[in-house]
Design an enzyme around this catalytic site. Structure first.
Site, short mmCIF file in Angstrom:
data_model
loop_
_atom_site.label_atom_id
_atom_site.label_comp_id
_atom_site.label_asym_id
_atom_site.label_seq_id
_atom_site.Cartn_x
_atom_site.Cartn_y
_atom_site.Cartn_z
N GLU A 1 -5.10 -22.19 -13.55
CA GLU A 1 -4.06 -22.20 -13.61
C GLU A 1 -3.22 -20.28 -13.31
O GLU A 1 -4.35 -19.55 -13.80
CB GLU A 1 -4.03 -22.30 -15.33
CG GLU A 1 -1.76 -21.51 -15.86
CD GLU A 1 -1.43 -21.99 -15.41
OE1 GLU A 1 -0.13 -21.33 -13.97
OE2 GLU A 1 -1.00 -23.39 -14.88
N HIS B 1 5.09 -42.96 -48.71
CA HIS B 1 4.27 -41.65 -48.75
C HIS B 1 2.87 -43.39 -48.62
O HIS B 1 3.38 -44.30 -49.35
CB HIS B 1 3.67 -41.16 -49.55
CG HIS B 1 2.31 -40.82 -50.43
ND1 HIS B 1 1.25 -39.76 -49.97
CD2 HIS B 1 0.89 -41.32 -51.29
CE1 HIS B 1 0.27 -39.61 -50.18
NE2 HIS B 1 0.15 -40.21 -51.17
#
Length: 478
Positions: free
Chosen positions: A211, A451
Site C-alpha cells: 500500500e 437480548h
C-alpha cells in the site's frame, strides 16, 4: 419496436437498472442499454456489482470464512470434522451460479416491468438522441425525452504492473483463480484489496499487501482502522504500508514485484499479483461531440445535488458521479432521478451513506469519524462497547471488535457510528436509520434491544456516550 422512449438509461448496473425499473413502475416508457457480456460471451445485466464485484466477492468471502471456521474454530464447539479441504473449482462454480441467477433476475424484472432492454454500447448524442451499437457493430438511434447516464466504473490500471490476464490480474480476474496460489501479492490495501486478499489468505495463500499510503484505511475511524489492521495481520496477512510499486515482471512461474519503501528498494516474488488500487469512472465512448455533457476535473460526469448534468433532462448517477463508488449509493440516486422525472421530489441524503468492508471481522461505518470531527472543531462525546463483553458474541466464539458512537456534545445528535466486528454490515443499518431520523445517542439508549443479540453492542455504546453503559465500567458517571 418503437425507437421513441420517455426515458433511456445507459448502463444496467445497480444505479442504471434501479432507475429503469423504477421509471417503468411509475408508468414511464423506458429503455435500458448495457454492453456487458458474461463469461459465456452472452449479454448480462447487473454491471460490475453483480458480475465481477459485490456479489461474486461475497460468495467467495463467505465460502472462505466457512472453510476457516471449520478448520480452526469448530473444535471450540466440540465439533470434530476430520481433515478439511477446499475444492476451489467447485467454489468458483458456485459463485458463478449465484451470479447467473441474480443477473438473470434483472432480466426477469425488466420483462415483468416492461423495460425494453438493448444489448450494446450507448452513446449520448444531442437533442435527447442515443446511439446504440450492438455486438455486431450495427447501430440504432433512439429518441428519449429524458436520458439517465449510469455507465459505472472500471478498475484503475497502473503502468508499473500491466495486466496480463494470467499472473497479473485486476479484481475481476482474482475472483476466478482455479487454485490457491502459494504466494499472492496485492497492490492496494483498500476495500477491494483487503477483501480479495482475505479470501485467498483464508484458503492458505501467503498474502502480501503493498500500500502506497502511510496510513491504513485513512477513511475509517482511526481506532477502528488500527484494531482492524492488527487483526488482519494476526490472521496471516503481511500488510506493508508506505510502499510504492515500481515494476512487475512476469517470470516462468510467477511475478517479480519491485517496490520502494522508506528503507530502500525491495523485490517480492509471488505466483499471482492482484492490482486493486481503486476504480475510475467509465466514460469511454459515452458522450458524442454534441452531447453537451461536461466532465469535472477528476473525470466524473458533472452533476448537481439532484444528479442533473449541464444538459436539461440528462441525468447521471452511480460510480460515474461524485461521491463514494458504492452500489447502494448508485441505486438510491437512480431511484431518486426516476421519481423526480415522474414528478415527485425525493432527495438522497449523502450524510448517511453506509460503508462496509467485508473482511472478518467486518468493518462498517456511517457519518463522521473522530478525526474528521476534530479537524472540523466539532465538540463531541464518544461511547464504545467491545464485543468481548457481549454474551451473544461469546456464544458465537466471535468476540473481536467494538462499536463506537460519536454524538454532538451539546445536542447529543448522533454524528457517526463505527463498527468493527461480527455482522457489522447488518448492524450499521440501525445507525443509518437512527441518523436519518436525527436521533440522539440518548434515543438509541432508551430503545429496547432484544437480548442476547450482537445489536446490544450498539445499545450499550449509545448508553456509553453519557457514561451509562451497563455491561462495562464507565469512565464517566452521571
Amino acid at each position: 419496436m418503437s425507437d421513441n422512449f420517455d426515458v433511456i438509461v445507459i448502463g444496467a448496473g445497480p444505479a442504471g437498472y434501479a432507475a429503469a425499473i423504477r421509471c417503468a413502475q411509475l408508468g414511464v416508457n423506458t429503455a435500458c442499454i448495457d454492453k456487458s457480456q458474461g463469461k459465456d460471451g452472452q449479454p448480462t445485466l447487473g454491471g460490475t456489482c453483480l458480475n465481477w464485484g459485490c456479489i461474486p466477492s461475497k460468495a467467495l468471502l463467505d465460502a472462505s470464512h466457512k472453510y476457516i471456521e471449520a478448520k480452526n474454530d469448530f473444535a471450540e464447539f466440540g465439533i470434530s470434522t476430520g481433515e478439511i479441504s477446499i475444492d476451489v473449482p467447485k467454489m468458483i462454480a458456485r459463485k458463478d451460479e449465484i451470479v447467473k441467477g441474480l443477473t438473470g433476475g434483472i432480466g426477469a424484472l425488466f420483462q415483468g416491468n416492461g423495460v425494453t432492454s438493448y444489448s450494446g454500447s450507448g452513446k449520448l448524442l444531442g437533442n435527447g438522441q442515443v446511439e446504440v451499437t450492438d455486438h455486431n457493430d450495427l447501430t440504432t438511434v433512439l429518441n428519449g425525452e429524458h436520458v439517465i447516464l449510469a455507465p459505472g466504473s472500471a478498475p484503475v490500471e497502473i503502468p508499473a504492473a500491466p495486466l496480463n490476464g494470467s499472473t497479473i490480474v485486476d479484481s475481476a480476474g482474482a475472483l476466478d483463480f482455479d487454485s490457491v496460489p502459494t504466494r499472492l501479492g496485492v497492490i492496494g490495501a483498500g476495500v477491494i484489496g483487503l477483501e480479495i486478499g482475505s479470501v485467498w489468505n483464508r484458503l492458505g495463500a501467503e498474502v502480501t499487501v503493498l500500500e502506497a499510503l502511510e496510513d491504513f484505511l485513512p477513511m475509517a475511524d482511526t481506532r477502528i482502522a488500527r484494531d482492524a489492521k492488527k487483526m488482519l495481520i494476526a490472521q496471516g496477512m503481511d500488510i506493508r504500508l508506505g510502499t510504492k510499486v515500481t515494476g512487475a515482471t512476469p517470470t516462468g512461474d510467477g511475478v517479480v514485484v519491485a517496490y520502494e519503501g522508506e528503507d530502500g528498494e525491495h523485490e517480492l516474488v509471488v505466483d499471482k499479483l492482484i492490482v486493486a488500487v481503486g476504480r475510475r469512472p467509465f466514460t469511454e465512448g459515452l458522450l458524442g461531440a454534441d452531447s453537451g455533457v461536461a466532465l469535472d476535473e477528476n473525470g466524473f460526469l458533472f452533476v448537481n445535488d439532484l444528479c442533473v448534468t449541464d444538459v436539461p433532462n440528462v441525468y447521471a448517477v452511480g460510480d460515474v458521479v461524485r461521491g463514494p463508488m458504492l452500489a447502494h449509493k448508485g441505486t438510491e440516486e437512480g431511484v431518486m432521478v426516476a421519481e423526480r422525472i415522474a414528478g415527485f421530489k425525493p432527495l438522497v441524503n449523502y450524510e448517511t451513506i453506509p460503508n462496509v468492508i467485508y473482511t472478518h471481522p467486518e468493518i462498517a461505518w456511517v457519518g463522521k469519524t473522530e478525526q474528521q470531527l476534530k479537524a472540523d472543531g466539532t465538540q463531541f462525546n464518544a461511547g464504545s462497547f467491545p464485543f468481548a463483553a457481549s454474551g451473544r458474541a461469546m456464544a458465537a466464539n466471535d468476540t473481536q471488535g467494538m462499536v463506537k458512537i460519536l454524538a454532538d456534545a451539546e445536542s447529543d445528535r448522533i454524528l457517526g457510528v463505527h463498527i468493527l466486528g461480527p455482522q457489522a454490515s447488518e448492524m450499521v443499518a440501525q445507525a443509518v436509520i437512527a441518523m436519518e431520523f436525527d436521533a440522539s445517542a440518548e434515543d438509541l439508549g432508551i430503545i429496547m434491544f432484544a437480548h442476547p443479540t450482537l445489536s446490544e453492542a450498539v445499545h450499550e455504546a449509545a448508553l456509553g456516550v453519557a457514561g451509562h453503559a451497563i455491561h462495562v465500567v464507565n469512565r464517566k458517571r452521571k
